[in-house]
Design a protein around this motif. Structure first.
Motif, PDB file in Angstrom:
ATOM      1  N   ASP A  50       0.755  -1.226   0.128  1.00 39.80           N
ATOM      2  CA  ASP A  50       0.260   0.078  -0.367  1.00 39.80           C
ATOM      3  C   ASP A  50       1.273   1.376  -0.269  1.00 39.80           C
ATOM      4  OD1 ASP A  50      -1.584   2.399   0.547  1.00 39.80           O
ATOM      5  OD2 ASP A  50      -2.842   1.315   1.750  1.00 39.80           O
ATOM      6  N   GLU A  52      -0.045   4.194  -0.133  1.00 40.08           N
ATOM      7  CA  GLU A  52       0.147   5.446   1.328  1.00 40.08           C
ATOM      8  C   GLU A  52       0.880   5.076   2.667  1.00 40.08           C
ATOM      9  OE1 GLU A  52      -3.765   7.485   1.679  1.00 40.08           O
ATOM     10  OE2 GLU A  52      -3.902   7.229   3.321  1.00 40.08           O
ATOM     11  N   LYS A  96      -6.168   2.469   9.355  1.00 40.85           N
ATOM     12  CA  LYS A  96      -4.754   2.979   8.270  1.00 40.85           C
ATOM     13  C   LYS A  96      -3.685   3.189   9.235  1.00 40.85           C
ATOM     14  CE  LYS A  96      -7.055   4.501   4.915  1.00 40.85           C
ATOM     15  NZ  LYS A  96      -6.619   5.734   3.333  1.00 40.85           N
ATOM     16  N   GLU A 117       4.562  -3.424   3.359  1.00 44.87           N
ATOM     17  CA  GLU A 117       4.761  -2.701   4.371  1.00 44.87           C
ATOM     18  C   GLU A 117       5.838  -1.682   4.929  1.00 44.87           C
ATOM     19  OE1 GLU A 117       1.216  -3.281   4.278  1.00 44.87           O
ATOM     20  OE2 GLU A 117       0.495  -2.562   2.146  1.00 44.87           O
TER      21      GLU A 117
END
Ligand SMILES: [Fe+2]
Ligand SMILES: [Fe+2]
Length: 187
Positions: A50, A52, A96, A117
């Motif tokens: 991901d 972001e 998140k 991540e």
């Protein structure tokens, strides 16, 4: 403004403050964080992580050092506390946010990673050193008082340690560039 831009602005502001006030006047943004961000986004795209989460983790991973909070040895844990506050102040999505905070907390080795991540941020932190070789010379001569005739050995050790800390996957994809860098810089 989107979350990445907001956090980036915050980190650049804090980095400029460090540069003006700290004894070593180190420019965290230009010497380190911008490279970690670029490398982490590249890895995220390569590994299907991901983007972001990875970008925010990269931006905030050393925030405790930049904000001069606590000891270097605890900067991953203090960084998590600071990053939590920054993301909450920006009303960032709670789930998140937790994923970003784990990237900050576990950034010091890919061996700690519990998600792809986290691996991207930990590996990018290392690759950033190879993107900025002049900074390594500065680190050797200015920060560690290394003598000129010891520099190759010092760099060789630093390179080896960094390379060994990468995840197996990134070791593989970085190997060719790593060999080239060693050849050019150390001979
Ligand atoms: Fe760090
Ligand atoms: Fe770092």
């Amino acid at each position: 403004m989107d979350i990445i831009e907001s956090v980036k602005e915050y980190v650049i502001r804090q980095s400029n403050e460090y540069k003006s006030n700290a004894d070593d006047h180190y420019d965290f943004w230009n010497e380190h964080i911008k490279y970690v961000l670029a490398e982490s986004v590249k890895l995220a795209n390569e590994y299907g992580a991901d983007v972001e989460i990875v970008s925010l983790g990269a931006l905030l991973h050393d925030i405790a050092l930049i904000n001069k909070v606590g000891d270097r040895k605890d900067h991953h844990a203090n960084g998590e506390i600071i990053a939590r506050k920054v993301l909450e102040d920006l009303n960032y999505d709670p789930d998140k946010k937790e994923r970003v905070l784990k990237c900050v907390y576990n950034h010091r080795s890919s061996k700690n990673s519990e998600s792809i991540e986290e691996t991207c941020v930990a590996d990018a932190d290392i690759l950033a050193h190879f993107d900025n070789i002049p900074m390594l010379f500065n680190s050797a001569f200015v920060r560690n008082n290394i003598e000129l005739n010891d520099i190759k050995e010092w760099l060789n050790e630093a390179f080896k340690k960094d390379y060994n800390d990468l995840s197996d996957r990134t070791k593989e994809s970085f190997r060719h560039r790593y060999e080239l860098i060693k050849e050019v810089v150390i001979g």
